[in-house]
Write a protein that holds these residues in place. Structure first.
Motif, PDB file in Angstrom:
ATOM      1  N   ASP A  63      -8.749  -9.069  -5.772  1.00 44.84           N
ATOM      2  CA  ASP A  63     -10.062  -8.954  -6.403  1.00 44.84           C
ATOM      3  C   ASP A  63      -9.909  -7.883  -7.460  1.00 44.84           C
ATOM      4  O   ASP A  63      -9.399  -6.811  -7.189  1.00 44.84           O
ATOM      5  CB  ASP A  63     -11.127  -8.573  -5.374  1.00 44.84           C
ATOM      6  CG  ASP A  63     -10.644  -7.465  -4.447  1.00 44.84           C
ATOM      7  OD1 ASP A  63      -9.421  -7.239  -4.407  1.00 44.84           O
ATOM      8  OD2 ASP A  63     -11.460  -6.818  -3.794  1.00 44.84           O
ATOM      9  N   ALA A  70       1.163   1.094 -11.100  1.00 42.92           N
ATOM     10  CA  ALA A  70      -0.196   0.583 -11.213  1.00 42.92           C
ATOM     11  C   ALA A  70      -0.301  -0.684 -10.373  1.00 42.92           C
ATOM     12  O   ALA A  70       0.682  -1.384 -10.169  1.00 42.92           O
ATOM     13  CB  ALA A  70      -0.535   0.276 -12.667  1.00 42.92           C
ATOM     14  N   VAL A  71      -1.497  -0.931  -9.895  1.00 39.97           N
ATOM     15  CA  VAL A  71      -1.719  -2.065  -9.003  1.00 39.97           C
ATOM     16  C   VAL A  71      -2.729  -3.019  -9.620  1.00 39.97           C
ATOM     17  O   VAL A  71      -3.708  -2.593 -10.224  1.00 39.97           O
ATOM     18  CB  VAL A  71      -2.284  -1.598  -7.642  1.00 39.97           C
ATOM     19  CG1 VAL A  71      -2.166  -2.713  -6.611  1.00 39.97           C
ATOM     20  CG2 VAL A  71      -1.587  -0.348  -7.166  1.00 39.97           C
ATOM     21  N   ALA A 118       2.169   1.684  -3.455  1.00 42.05           N
ATOM     22  CA  ALA A 118       1.091   2.083  -4.352  1.00 42.05           C
ATOM     23  C   ALA A 118       0.658   3.523  -4.111  1.00 42.05           C
ATOM     24  O   ALA A 118      -0.153   4.063  -4.851  1.00 42.05           O
ATOM     25  CB  ALA A 118      -0.114   1.154  -4.186  1.00 42.05           C
ATOM     26  N   LEU A 166      -9.871   4.116 -17.635  1.00 48.86           N
ATOM     27  CA  LEU A 166     -10.163   4.964 -16.476  1.00 48.86           C
ATOM     28  C   LEU A 166      -8.995   5.888 -16.150  1.00 48.86           C
ATOM     29  O   LEU A 166      -7.881   5.437 -15.904  1.00 48.86           O
ATOM     30  CB  LEU A 166     -10.457   4.082 -15.256  1.00 48.86           C
ATOM     31  CG  LEU A 166     -10.914   4.819 -13.993  1.00 48.86           C
ATOM     32  CD1 LEU A 166     -12.305   5.375 -14.191  1.00 48.86           C
ATOM     33  CD2 LEU A 166     -10.895   3.872 -12.806  1.00 48.86           C
ATOM     34  N   GLY A 167      -9.288   7.174 -16.178  1.00 52.17           N
ATOM     35  CA  GLY A 167      -8.270   8.144 -15.790  1.00 52.17           C
ATOM     36  C   GLY A 167      -7.293   8.506 -16.901  1.00 52.17           C
ATOM     37  O   GLY A 167      -6.455   9.377 -16.721  1.00 52.17           O
ATOM     38  N   ARG A 171      -5.702  -2.893 -17.489  1.00 49.87           N
ATOM     39  CA  ARG A 171      -5.898  -1.559 -16.932  1.00 49.87           C
ATOM     40  C   ARG A 171      -4.605  -1.051 -16.295  1.00 49.87           C
ATOM     41  O   ARG A 171      -4.304   0.136 -16.340  1.00 49.87           O
ATOM     42  CB  ARG A 171      -7.013  -1.610 -15.880  1.00 49.87           C
ATOM     43  CG  ARG A 171      -7.309  -0.277 -15.254  1.00 49.87           C
ATOM     44  CD  ARG A 171      -8.522  -0.339 -14.373  1.00 49.87           C
ATOM     45  NE  ARG A 171      -8.314  -1.220 -13.232  1.00 49.87           N
ATOM     46  CZ  ARG A 171      -9.159  -1.306 -12.201  1.00 49.87           C
ATOM     47  NH1 ARG A 171     -10.256  -0.567 -12.190  1.00 49.87           N
ATOM     48  NH2 ARG A 171      -8.931  -2.116 -11.202  1.00 49.87           N
ATOM     49  N   ALA A 172      -3.838  -1.965 -15.725  1.00 51.45           N
ATOM     50  CA  ALA A 172      -2.568  -1.553 -15.136  1.00 51.45           C
ATOM     51  C   ALA A 172      -1.542  -1.244 -16.230  1.00 51.45           C
ATOM     52  O   ALA A 172      -0.839  -0.239 -16.173  1.00 51.45           O
ATOM     53  CB  ALA A 172      -2.047  -2.638 -14.201  1.00 51.45           C
ATOM     54  N   ARG A 188      -1.229   2.013 -18.675  1.00 54.19           N
ATOM     55  CA  ARG A 188      -0.572   3.214 -18.158  1.00 54.19           C
ATOM     56  C   ARG A 188       0.936   3.201 -18.342  1.00 54.19           C
ATOM     57  O   ARG A 188       1.634   4.102 -17.899  1.00 54.19           O
ATOM     58  CB  ARG A 188      -0.880   3.348 -16.654  1.00 54.19           C
ATOM     59  CG  ARG A 188      -2.216   3.954 -16.370  1.00 54.19           C
ATOM     60  CD  ARG A 188      -2.881   3.283 -15.179  1.00 54.19           C
ATOM     61  NE  ARG A 188      -4.149   2.699 -15.598  1.00 54.19           N
ATOM     62  CZ  ARG A 188      -5.270   3.408 -15.696  1.00 54.19           C
ATOM     63  NH1 ARG A 188      -5.280   4.664 -15.361  1.00 54.19           N
ATOM     64  NH2 ARG A 188      -6.373   2.857 -16.132  1.00 54.19           N
ATOM     65  N   ARG A 230     -11.387  -5.558  -8.787  1.00 55.27           N
ATOM     66  CA  ARG A 230     -11.820  -4.191  -8.482  1.00 55.27           C
ATOM     67  C   ARG A 230     -12.137  -3.389  -9.735  1.00 55.27           C
ATOM     68  O   ARG A 230     -11.707  -2.245  -9.889  1.00 55.27           O
ATOM     69  CB  ARG A 230     -10.762  -3.443  -7.658  1.00 55.27           C
ATOM     70  CG  ARG A 230     -10.466  -4.155  -6.362  1.00 55.27           C
ATOM     71  CD  ARG A 230      -9.821  -3.244  -5.367  1.00 55.27           C
ATOM     72  NE  ARG A 230      -9.394  -4.011  -4.197  1.00 55.27           N
ATOM     73  CZ  ARG A 230      -8.780  -3.519  -3.150  1.00 55.27           C
ATOM     74  NH1 ARG A 230      -8.496  -2.237  -3.109  1.00 55.27           N
ATOM     75  NH2 ARG A 230      -8.460  -4.268  -2.139  1.00 55.27           N
ATOM     76  N   LEU A 231     -12.876  -3.994 -10.641  1.00 53.36           N
ATOM     77  CA  LEU A 231     -13.358  -3.239 -11.790  1.00 53.36           C
ATOM     78  C   LEU A 231     -14.609  -2.485 -11.367  1.00 53.36           C
ATOM     79  O   LEU A 231     -15.341  -2.928 -10.492  1.00 53.36           O
ATOM     80  CB  LEU A 231     -13.692  -4.190 -12.942  1.00 53.36           C
ATOM     81  CG  LEU A 231     -12.552  -5.108 -13.363  1.00 53.36           C
ATOM     82  CD1 LEU A 231     -13.028  -6.065 -14.444  1.00 53.36           C
ATOM     83  CD2 LEU A 231     -11.364  -4.311 -13.845  1.00 53.36           C
ATOM     84  N   LEU A 232     -14.847  -1.345 -11.997  1.00 52.03           N
ATOM     85  CA  LEU A 232     -16.068  -0.598 -11.699  1.00 52.03           C
ATOM     86  C   LEU A 232     -17.218  -1.261 -12.452  1.00 52.03           C
ATOM     87  O   LEU A 232     -17.216  -1.288 -13.677  1.00 52.03           O
ATOM     88  CB  LEU A 232     -15.920   0.861 -12.133  1.00 52.03           C
ATOM     89  CG  LEU A 232     -14.804   1.627 -11.423  1.00 52.03           C
ATOM     90  CD1 LEU A 232     -14.656   3.025 -12.018  1.00 52.03           C
ATOM     91  CD2 LEU A 232     -15.056   1.710  -9.933  1.00 52.03           C
ATOM     92  N   ARG A 287       0.830  -1.211   0.000  1.00 51.35           N
ATOM     93  CA  ARG A 287       0.000   0.000   0.000  1.00 51.35           C
ATOM     94  C   ARG A 287       0.863   1.259   0.000  1.00 51.35           C
ATOM     95  O   ARG A 287       0.513   2.257  -0.624  1.00 51.35           O
ATOM     96  CB  ARG A 287      -0.931   0.004   1.216  1.00 51.35           C
ATOM     97  CG  ARG A 287      -2.073  -1.003   1.115  1.00 51.35           C
ATOM     98  CD  ARG A 287      -2.929  -0.931   2.352  1.00 51.35           C
ATOM     99  NE  ARG A 287      -3.482   0.396   2.542  1.00 51.35           N
ATOM    100  CZ  ARG A 287      -4.636   0.792   2.030  1.00 51.35           C
ATOM    101  NH1 ARG A 287      -5.352  -0.041   1.311  1.00 51.35           N
ATOM    102  NH2 ARG A 287      -5.067   2.006   2.233  1.00 51.35           N
ATOM    103  N   PHE A 298      -5.070  -5.829  -7.986  1.00 57.76           N
ATOM    104  CA  PHE A 298      -5.450  -6.361  -6.684  1.00 57.76           C
ATOM    105  C   PHE A 298      -5.919  -7.803  -6.808  1.00 57.76           C
ATOM    106  O   PHE A 298      -6.243  -8.280  -7.894  1.00 57.76           O
ATOM    107  CB  PHE A 298      -6.579  -5.518  -6.083  1.00 57.76           C
ATOM    108  CG  PHE A 298      -6.185  -4.096  -5.812  1.00 57.76           C
ATOM    109  CD1 PHE A 298      -5.557  -3.749  -4.631  1.00 57.76           C
ATOM    110  CD2 PHE A 298      -6.450  -3.105  -6.742  1.00 57.76           C
ATOM    111  CE1 PHE A 298      -5.202  -2.438  -4.378  1.00 57.76           C
ATOM    112  CE2 PHE A 298      -6.099  -1.793  -6.493  1.00 57.76           C
ATOM    113  CZ  PHE A 298      -5.469  -1.465  -5.306  1.00 57.76           C
ATOM    114  N   LYS A 312      -6.081  10.283 -20.287  1.00 54.21           N
ATOM    115  CA  LYS A 312      -6.472  11.523 -20.935  1.00 54.21           C
ATOM    116  C   LYS A 312      -6.182  11.415 -22.432  1.00 54.21           C
ATOM    117  O   LYS A 312      -5.379  10.584 -22.850  1.00 54.21           O
ATOM    118  CB  LYS A 312      -5.681  12.705 -20.341  1.00 54.21           C
ATOM    119  CG  LYS A 312      -5.739  12.799 -18.821  1.00 54.21           C
ATOM    120  CD  LYS A 312      -7.031  13.481 -18.367  1.00 54.21           C
ATOM    121  CE  LYS A 312      -6.995  13.805 -16.880  1.00 54.21           C
ATOM    122  NZ  LYS A 312      -6.942  12.605 -16.019  1.00 54.21           N
TER     123      LYS A 312
END
Lengths: 261, 271
Positions: free
Chosen positions: B93, B88-89, B71, B108-109, B151-152, B155, B95-97, B68, B91, B111
């Motif tokens: 689980d 980037a992490v 991160a 996500l996030g 997703r990680a 980036r 943890r997708l939205l 943590r 996890f 630009k």
């Protein structure tokens, strides 16, 4: 015989049958004079009045008046509820400032405020709209506030780990996560708004559904009263359908628990 | 013998170079306590660019706290902690939205106008190009974890943190994920810190295995044998690591309370 049995089975399992039987019994009782007209009008005369009131434009005219009261009151009440819930839900300081007051106010039944509202706002449109607005604040506030606080912290954390700003976290994670709760609150607010409408319109209204009911009461026109009850029911159903339509669109991501029949 | 140790089928990278690559992570005398409870105590840690480090430890050893901090989820003011800003992490689980379609979760996030293209490319890399528009709750556990990987990686992080990313997956899916992670790591070359309970997973994947206990690093093993040819060295290494981890294997039985019961059986117990 199997065919006969399946027919009986189908009749027995039909949900619309009992209401229809009830209507038929009611109609028969009215025609035979068991139920006098001034106690309760027969279904046939209710329908006749309904058609009459629709064709004369009387119903539409008054319905529009009532509709605007609800729409205006709800818009004000829901907006206030959403803003308060956002402030209280998203910041500790906001919670301390807002939540205790709301919790205290919640214990006062909104209808009990009617006399005070009449003293403050007179007997025109304002107290009616104010009453609806006031009552519809709470369901939205309570549900949205609870929804914001109930958003999975792990999702917020993962958004934070990807460098999302606080504002982006609120927009992408917290608000969508609280949306289901907001919609539940909205549904409650809608039904409370209609309840408040009924009461508010009993107070010196010169137009609207409540006015129609009051007038009909004075002339013992039970047929018109029943028509207005039907319209109230239709309003409730319509409101529910509206929220459900919003839910279907906004919450499409949720897996359907019950398969579409 | 565990199949994973000789399973990977790719031409292995060159052995670790003699002179150390520049560090992307540097911790000196890092400590963290919660009230009276000292969780991490004077820890030094360096992770070189492009290095794959596995972190083993029992529950309560401080590995989650360490992760943590790396991160950036727990601030570490006034401490000698250097981590890259691009990290980037993944996890345990995923943890997708759930309210965002798969590609939007990956984007996500991000630009810029080509965020969709980048998300698509990342998803194709994890072989999920066909699930771009799916809702996350319709994915299987393995698919969700692959989306989390995409997703990680989208980036292009300098540091990739994996928090027991495979422990909730079934054995076969876990093997596929190992291969995928190694492929992606070879292609993008981020530094990786993978927290795991699984000794064999650590041996099979990492350049270096660390054992954390009571907030300190109590063992460190550098593995220079190419991946896929580690079967021979695994036995000795495993028993060394296990003895550091818990003395005996009986102690390990009490290790994983955080592991969901869907995991059939922990591999290290069956050895």
């Amino acid at each position: 015989m199997p065919q006969n049995r399946s027919f009986q089975h189908r009749i027995g399992a039909t949900r619309w049958l009992s209401p229809v039987v009830l209507l038929a019994v009611w109609e028969a009782a009215s025609r035979l004079g068991v139920i006098p007209e001034r106690t309760l009008a027969a279904p046939s005369s209710v329908i006749k009045s309904l058609v009459q009131m629709i064709t004369s434009g009387e119903l539409a005219e008054n319905l529009v008046v009532s509709f605007w009261r609800v729409a205006l009151g709800l818009t004000i009440g829901v907006s206030i509820g959403v803003v308060l819930a956002l402030v209280a839900g998203l910041s500790r300081r906001g919670e301390y400032a807002i939540d205790p007051i709301i919790q205290i106010k919640r214990t006062i039944p909104a209808l009990a405020l009617t006399p005070l509202f009449i003293v403050w706002f007179g007997i025109g449109e304002t107290p009616k709209v104010a009453l609806i607005a006031f009552a519809s604040i709470f369901p939205v506030y309570l549900n949205l506030y609870g929804g914001i606080r109930g958003v999975d912290v792990r999702l917020v954390e993962s958004a934070r780990s990807f460098g999302l700003s606080r504002l982006e976290q609120i927009w992408h994670v917290i608000l969508p996560g609280a949306l289901p709760s907001l919609l539940v609150g909205l549904r409650y607010s809608l039904s409370i708004a209609i309840l408040m409408l009924v009461v508010a319109e009993q107070v010196n209204a010169s137009a609207g559904l409540g006015y129609l009911v009051n007038n009909a009461r004075d002339f013992m026109r039970t047929d018109i009263i029943v028509v207005c009850l039907l319209v109230y029911a239709a309003l409730g159903l319509g409101a529910d359908a509206l929220v459900r339509a919003i839910e279907d669109r906004a919450l499409a991501w949720r897996p359907k628990l019950i398969a579409e029949a | 013998m565990d199949a994973r140790l000789s399973y990977f089928a790719f031409p292995d990278q060159t052995p670790v170079p003699a002179e150390p690559a520049p560090s992307v992570v540097r911790l000196r005398q890092f400590h963290r306590r919660f009230a009276e409870n000292i969780v991490i105590d004077g820890l030094d840690l360096d992770i070189a660019e492009g290095e794959f480090v596995a972190l083993l430890g029992r529950s309560g050893s401080g590995k989650t706290t360490l992760l943590r901090t790396l991160a950036g989820l727990d601030p570490a003011p006034e401490q000698d902690v250097q981590v890259p800003s691009s990290r980037a992490v993944v996890f345990q689980d995923a943890r997708l939205l759930p309210w965002k379609r798969v590609w939007r979760n990956v984007a996500l996030g991000l630009k810029g106008a080509e965020r969709r293209e980048r998300a698509e490319a990342a998803l194709r890399e994890v072989e999920l190009g066909h699930r771009l528009e799916a809702w996350p709750l319709t994915l299987s556990g393995g698919e969700a974890q692959r989306v989390a990987l995409a997703r990680a990686l989208v980036r292009e992080p300098k540091l990739l943190l994996l928090d027991e990313p495979f422990s909730a997956l079934d054995a076969l899916t876990r093997l596929r994920m190992h291969q995928l992670v190694l492929d992606l790591w070879q292609r993008h070359k981020p530094a990786v810190l993978m927290v795991t309970h699984d000794v064999d997973e650590a041996i099979a994947l990492a350049d270096r295995v660390l054992v954390l206990d009571k907030g300190r690093i109590v063992a460190e093993e550098r593995i220079t044998t190419p991946r896929g040819a580690r079967g021979d060295l695994a036995h000795g290494l495993r028993s060394r690591l296990l003895s550091v981890l818990g003395g005996d294997q009986g102690a390990l039985t009490s290790v994983p309370p955080s592991i969901p019961s869907v995991v059939p059986f922990r591999a290290e117990l069956a050895l």
